[in-house]
Structures are given as structure tokens and as C-alpha cells.
Write a protein that holds these residues in place. Structure first.
Motif, short mmCIF file in Angstrom:
data_model
loop_
_atom_site.label_atom_id
_atom_site.label_comp_id
_atom_site.label_asym_id
_atom_site.label_seq_id
_atom_site.Cartn_x
_atom_site.Cartn_y
_atom_site.Cartn_z
N UNK A 84 -16.84 17.82 -8.07
CA UNK A 84 -17.36 17.60 -9.42
C UNK A 84 -17.31 16.12 -9.81
N UNK A 85 -18.08 15.79 -10.84
CA UNK A 85 -18.10 14.43 -11.45
C UNK A 85 -18.54 13.34 -10.48
N UNK A 86 -19.50 13.64 -9.62
CA UNK A 86 -19.90 12.63 -8.62
C UNK A 86 -20.80 11.53 -9.21
N UNK A 87 -21.18 11.68 -10.47
CA UNK A 87 -21.87 10.58 -11.16
C UNK A 87 -20.86 9.69 -11.89
N UNK A 88 -19.74 10.30 -12.26
CA UNK A 88 -18.69 9.67 -13.05
C UNK A 88 -19.27 8.88 -14.22
N UNK A 89 -19.92 9.62 -15.09
CA UNK A 89 -20.50 9.07 -16.32
C UNK A 89 -21.53 7.97 -16.03
N UNK A 90 -22.15 8.05 -14.86
CA UNK A 90 -23.15 7.06 -14.47
C UNK A 90 -22.58 5.86 -13.74
N UNK A 91 -21.27 5.71 -13.75
CA UNK A 91 -20.65 4.53 -13.14
C UNK A 91 -20.84 4.52 -11.62
N UNK A 92 -20.76 5.70 -10.99
CA UNK A 92 -20.87 5.78 -9.53
C UNK A 92 -22.30 5.55 -9.05
N UNK A 93 -23.26 5.50 -9.96
CA UNK A 93 -24.65 5.26 -9.59
C UNK A 93 -24.97 3.77 -9.55
N UNK A 98 -16.53 7.97 -2.28
CA UNK A 98 -16.57 9.36 -1.83
C UNK A 98 -18.01 9.80 -1.56
N UNK A 99 -18.92 9.47 -2.47
CA UNK A 99 -20.33 9.85 -2.31
C UNK A 99 -20.91 9.28 -1.02
N UNK A 100 -20.62 8.02 -0.75
CA UNK A 100 -21.10 7.38 0.48
C UNK A 100 -20.46 8.01 1.72
N UNK A 101 -19.19 8.32 1.59
CA UNK A 101 -18.46 8.96 2.70
C UNK A 101 -19.08 10.31 3.05
#
Length: 214
Positions: free
Chosen positions: A163-172, A187-190
Motif C-alpha cells: 500500500x501507499x506506493x505513491x506516498x502522497x505523490x512524493x514517490x512519483x 521499493x517501487x524501483x526494486x
């Protein structure tokens, strides 16, 4: 898809056109919103229904949830368990775990939920189970470690949800800020670079990674 689609309107549409919230889940939601310092951590109505639907489709015998919070997502996931199924859920904070347990005790399927209090990194290796489903929704800096701990114990064609893989847009963003934003981006890249799994990003709420073990 039209460029004029409004994300807030889409969320409102999803709320209205999805099945109504179960009374116990509504009570969990209401209590959390009024009494917890971090109510945004709750899975909520639409995502909760999605987790319930996935669980009902998979019919898991064993589910692991990393990050119980006040119990909303565990109650949703437990709906799809087999008759002899069990959901293990881990919460690091004793006070929050006690809130969740109170709601589990009120549920007719609460006996299928086993709550563990402590650090997930310590508890996961002690659980001698083969997982059909895993839901990761805990401290973001631990996501990669949790994934590596659970993957060997996930059955072939079993599922992991993060869950929360956008992290409020920060991870994008190209340059994510804050330790959690940076950790989720890593984590997303991994996950994206692994070839032993199949994955798809669901744009529900704050982003959900659906991962299947090949």
C-alpha cells in the motif's frame, strides 16, 4: 482517457457507486477519524472493499498483514478466508493494537484473526506458515525488507499487496523528499526490476502494488 478527469470527483464517484460500508467497518472508521492522531492511515471504504473482493476471489487459507493500525483492512481481508483460514496481523504499537483487538472481538469472523504486537521484522520469521496473501502497510522504510522476508513463504501464484506506493505523490517525483518518500520510491524501483514476480500498479487511493509470485 479525457484529460479533464478530476481525481477528487473520481474518488467521490467511487464512494457513491460502491457497496455501502459495513456497520462495524463504519464504526472503525468513525472511531479512528475522531480519536486517532493519524486517521489518514486507515484503508477506508473503497480500498477496504477492494481488499475484501480480492480475498473473496482468492479464498486464501493464510493471510499475513504487516501493519494492523485500527483493524479496518484486517476485517476486510478476513472476509475471504476459507472456513479453517487464519489471518495473522502485526502491529508495533500496543495502544493501537488494543483498539484493533476490540473491533476484532466484535466481529463474527474475529476468531480468524490473530494479532501480534511487536516489530514485524522480528515476528515474521517466527511465523511458520505458507502465505496465500500478504498485505504490506507498515513503516515505509521497511518495505523492501518485509518483501524479502515474506516472498520465500508465499506460495507459487500467491499475492502480495503493498500500500501507499505513491506516498502522497512524493514517490512519483524524480527527487523524492523525506525518508519515507525516498524509501517508497526505492521499493517501487526494486519491485519493477524483479523478474521473478508479475506486478501491476492500481491507482486506488494512495496507490497499491499488486504482486504475484511466479
Amino acid at each position: 482517457m479525457s484529460d479533464n478527469l478530476n481525481y477528487e470527483l473520481l474518488n467521490q464517484f467511487a464512494e457513491v457507486y460502491s457497496s455501502k460500508e459495513d456497520p462495524l467497518l463504519a464504526a472503525v472508521n468513525d472511531f479512528t477519524q475522531k480519536n486517532h492522531a493519524e486517521p489518514h492511515m486507515l484503508s477506508g471504504h473503497v480500498q477496504g472493499l477492494l481488499l475484501k473482493m480480492f480475498s473473496l476471489m482468492i479464498r486464501p487459507q493464510r493471510i499475513l498483514e504487516i501493519g494492523t493500525f485500527t483493524g479496518y483492512s484486517a476485517l476486510c481481508l478476513a472476509e475471504g478466508l476459507t472456513e479453517d483460514g487464519c489471518l495473522h496481523t502485526i502491529e508495533s504499537r500496543e495502544h493501537t493494537a488494543a483498539i484493533a483487538q476490540n473491533f476484532f472481538d466484535q466481529s463474527p469472523i474475529g476468531h480468524k484473526i490473530k494479532l501480534h504486537t511487536g516489530l514485524a521484522a522480528d515476528i515474521i520469521p517466527q511465523l511458520d506458515e505458507t502465505w496465500d496473501m500478504v498485505f504490506i502497510d507498515a513503516d515505509k522504510t521497511g518495505y523492501i525488507n518485509y518483501f524479502e522476508l515474506v516472498l520465500p513463504k508465499v506460495r507459487k501464484n500467491g499475492f502480495i499487496f503493498a500500500d501507499n506506493i505513491f506516498f502522497h505523490g512524493e514517490a512519483l517525483k524524480e527527487n523524492a523528499k523525506g525518508k519515507s518518500g525516498k524509501a517508497v520510491k526505492e521499493f517501487n524501483n526494486y519491485i519493477n526490476n524483479r523478474t521473478d514476480i508479475e506486478k501491476v500498479v492500481l491507482t486506488v487511493r494512495d496507490g497499491l502494488y499488486l504482486i504475484r509470485k511466479r
